[in-house]
Design a protein around this motif. Structure first.
Motif, PDB file in Angstrom:
ATOM      1  N   PHE A   7      28.127  13.274  37.588  1.00 59.23           N
ATOM      2  CA  PHE A   7      26.852  13.981  37.465  1.00 59.23           C
ATOM      3  C   PHE A   7      26.230  14.175  38.844  1.00 59.23           C
ATOM      4  CE2 PHE A   7      22.218  14.012  36.702  1.00 59.23           C
ATOM      5  CZ  PHE A   7      22.157  15.151  35.934  1.00 59.23           C
ATOM      6  N   ILE A   8      25.923  15.438  39.187  1.00 60.05           N
ATOM      7  CA  ILE A   8      25.342  15.777  40.483  1.00 60.05           C
ATOM      8  C   ILE A   8      24.115  16.648  40.257  1.00 60.05           C
ATOM      9  CG2 ILE A   8      25.701  17.035  42.638  1.00 60.05           C
ATOM     10  CD1 ILE A   8      28.576  16.241  42.569  1.00 60.05           C
ATOM     11  N   THR A   9      23.042  16.357  40.984  1.00 57.01           N
ATOM     12  CA  THR A   9      21.824  17.177  40.921  1.00 57.01           C
ATOM     13  C   THR A   9      21.682  17.963  42.219  1.00 57.01           C
ATOM     14  OG1 THR A   9      20.485  15.403  41.824  1.00 57.01           O
ATOM     15  CG2 THR A   9      20.660  15.520  39.426  1.00 57.01           C
ATOM     16  N   ALA A  10      20.603  18.694  42.338  1.00 58.67           N
ATOM     17  CA  ALA A  10      20.258  19.460  43.542  1.00 58.67           C
ATOM     18  C   ALA A  10      21.346  20.452  43.931  1.00 58.67           C
ATOM     19  CB  ALA A  10      19.938  18.530  44.706  1.00 58.67           C
ATOM     20  N   GLY A  11      21.614  21.379  43.062  1.00 63.35           N
ATOM     21  CA  GLY A  11      22.558  22.440  43.389  1.00 63.35           C
ATOM     22  C   GLY A  11      23.977  22.153  42.958  1.00 63.35           C
ATOM     23  N   CYS A  22      18.498  23.066  52.045  1.00 65.52           N
ATOM     24  CA  CYS A  22      18.690  24.303  51.289  1.00 65.52           C
ATOM     25  C   CYS A  22      17.516  24.523  50.343  1.00 65.52           C
ATOM     26  CB  CYS A  22      19.979  24.251  50.474  1.00 65.52           C
ATOM     27  SG  CYS A  22      21.460  24.140  51.466  1.00 65.52           S
ATOM     28  N   ASN A  23      17.127  25.759  50.205  1.00 67.58           N
ATOM     29  CA  ASN A  23      16.080  26.121  49.269  1.00 67.58           C
ATOM     30  C   ASN A  23      16.756  26.613  47.995  1.00 67.58           C
ATOM     31  OD1 ASN A  23      13.669  26.698  48.112  1.00 67.58           O
ATOM     32  ND2 ASN A  23      13.267  28.554  49.312  1.00 67.58           N
ATOM     33  N   SER A  24      17.376  25.678  47.279  1.00 67.88           N
ATOM     34  CA  SER A  24      18.144  26.063  46.090  1.00 67.88           C
ATOM     35  C   SER A  24      17.481  25.509  44.841  1.00 67.88           C
ATOM     36  CB  SER A  24      19.570  25.523  46.201  1.00 67.88           C
ATOM     37  OG  SER A  24      19.554  24.122  46.292  1.00 67.88           O
ATOM     38  N   PRO A  25      17.742  26.147  43.718  1.00 67.33           N
ATOM     39  CA  PRO A  25      17.171  25.649  42.468  1.00 67.33           C
ATOM     40  C   PRO A  25      17.732  24.270  42.139  1.00 67.33           C
ATOM     41  CG  PRO A  25      18.799  27.354  42.042  1.00 67.33           C
ATOM     42  CD  PRO A  25      18.609  27.291  43.527  1.00 67.33           C
ATOM     43  N   SER A  26      16.978  23.530  41.397  1.00 64.48           N
ATOM     44  CA  SER A  26      17.412  22.189  41.008  1.00 64.48           C
ATOM     45  C   SER A  26      18.395  22.317  39.850  1.00 64.48           C
ATOM     46  CB  SER A  26      16.209  21.342  40.596  1.00 64.48           C
ATOM     47  OG  SER A  26      16.636  20.050  40.281  1.00 64.48           O
ATOM     48  N   VAL A  27      19.657  22.459  40.203  1.00 67.27           N
ATOM     49  CA  VAL A  27      20.717  22.628  39.226  1.00 67.27           C
ATOM     50  C   VAL A  27      21.433  21.293  39.058  1.00 67.27           C
ATOM     51  CG1 VAL A  27      22.864  23.845  38.718  1.00 67.27           C
ATOM     52  CG2 VAL A  27      21.012  25.022  39.889  1.00 67.27           C
ATOM     53  N   ALA A  85      30.580  21.914  34.820  1.00 73.05           N
ATOM     54  CA  ALA A  85      30.146  21.853  33.428  1.00 73.05           C
ATOM     55  C   ALA A  85      28.671  21.470  33.372  1.00 73.05           C
ATOM     56  CB  ALA A  85      30.971  20.813  32.674  1.00 73.05           C
ATOM     57  N   SER A  86      27.992  21.920  32.342  1.00 73.97           N
ATOM     58  CA  SER A  86      26.601  21.506  32.145  1.00 73.97           C
ATOM     59  C   SER A  86      26.518  20.276  31.244  1.00 73.97           C
ATOM     60  CB  SER A  86      25.779  22.652  31.556  1.00 73.97           C
ATOM     61  OG  SER A  86      26.328  23.040  30.320  1.00 73.97           O
ATOM     62  N   ASN A  87      27.630  19.960  30.589  1.00 75.03           N
ATOM     63  CA  ASN A  87      27.650  18.839  29.658  1.00 75.03           C
ATOM     64  C   ASN A  87      29.045  18.213  29.693  1.00 75.03           C
ATOM     65  OD1 ASN A  87      26.941  17.065  27.652  1.00 75.03           O
ATOM     66  ND2 ASN A  87      26.969  18.578  26.014  1.00 75.03           N
ATOM     67  N   SER A  88      29.124  16.921  29.998  1.00 74.50           N
ATOM     68  CA  SER A  88      30.415  16.247  30.126  1.00 74.50           C
ATOM     69  C   SER A  88      30.273  14.775  29.779  1.00 74.50           C
ATOM     70  CB  SER A  88      30.932  16.376  31.567  1.00 74.50           C
ATOM     71  OG  SER A  88      32.132  15.655  31.735  1.00 74.50           O
TER      72      SER A  88
END
Length: 168
Positions: free
Chosen positions: A102-106, A135-140, A51-54
């Protein structure tokens, strides 16, 4: 995908915590009792999901036996969800839920992979996949969670997880 560590989490129920301490919650997750356990079938309700919002911002695992609480937690796991929760017959079924907070970095995923019954407890195995440090991943950012249903559970539940880091 490379398995880098093993983490165990006991459910919030006091009996399960006592059982977890007695059976080595915090150990390697594998035991003779676990290997001889009877697999329980389960149905994915929403898993793996992010989820993007919880409102569930901390990592927690739980057993849900109440339809009202299930609806509340399901909708709280993803505040942007438009679909109502899948119907569950709580007279004959139990819901198992895992939230990573809540988790950052992918972001990552949480996925229940096995539910097994021993003489004393039910063991819910779940896998956590997070992006590796290189990992070269977007900051999700996100709130990974998983809901499954299985037959009615009356024994204490022990949640155990494998943590993986991968760029895939």
């Amino acid at each position: 995908m490379t398995k880098i560590s093993m983490t165990n989490m006991c459910s919030l129920f006091p009996a399960a915590i006592v059982l977890g301490v007695l059976s080595g919650c915090g150990g390697d997750g594998g035991s003779d009792a676990d290997e001889s356990a009877r697999d329980l079938s389960f149905t994915v309700l929403d898993c793996p999901a992010v989820a993007s919002n919880s409102t569930i911002s901390s990592a927690v695992s739980e057993v849900i036996d109440d339809p009202h609480y299930y609806r509340e937690r399901y909708l709280s796991a993803d505040l942007d969800a438009q679909e109502p929760p899948t119907e569950v017959d709580f007279d004959s079924e139990t819901v198992l839920a895992v939230y990573l907070g809540f988790i950052t970095a992918g972001a990552g995923i949480a996925e229940i992979t096995r539910v097994a019954e021993t003489d004393d407890a039910v063991i819910a195995h779940f896998r956590v996949k997070k992006n590796g440090d290189d990992c070269n991943s977007p900051s999700v950012m996100g709130y990974p969670y998983c809901f499954v249903r299985t037959e009615k559970i009356t024994k204490p539940v022990l949640f155990t997880s494998d943590v993986y880091r991968s760029c895939e």
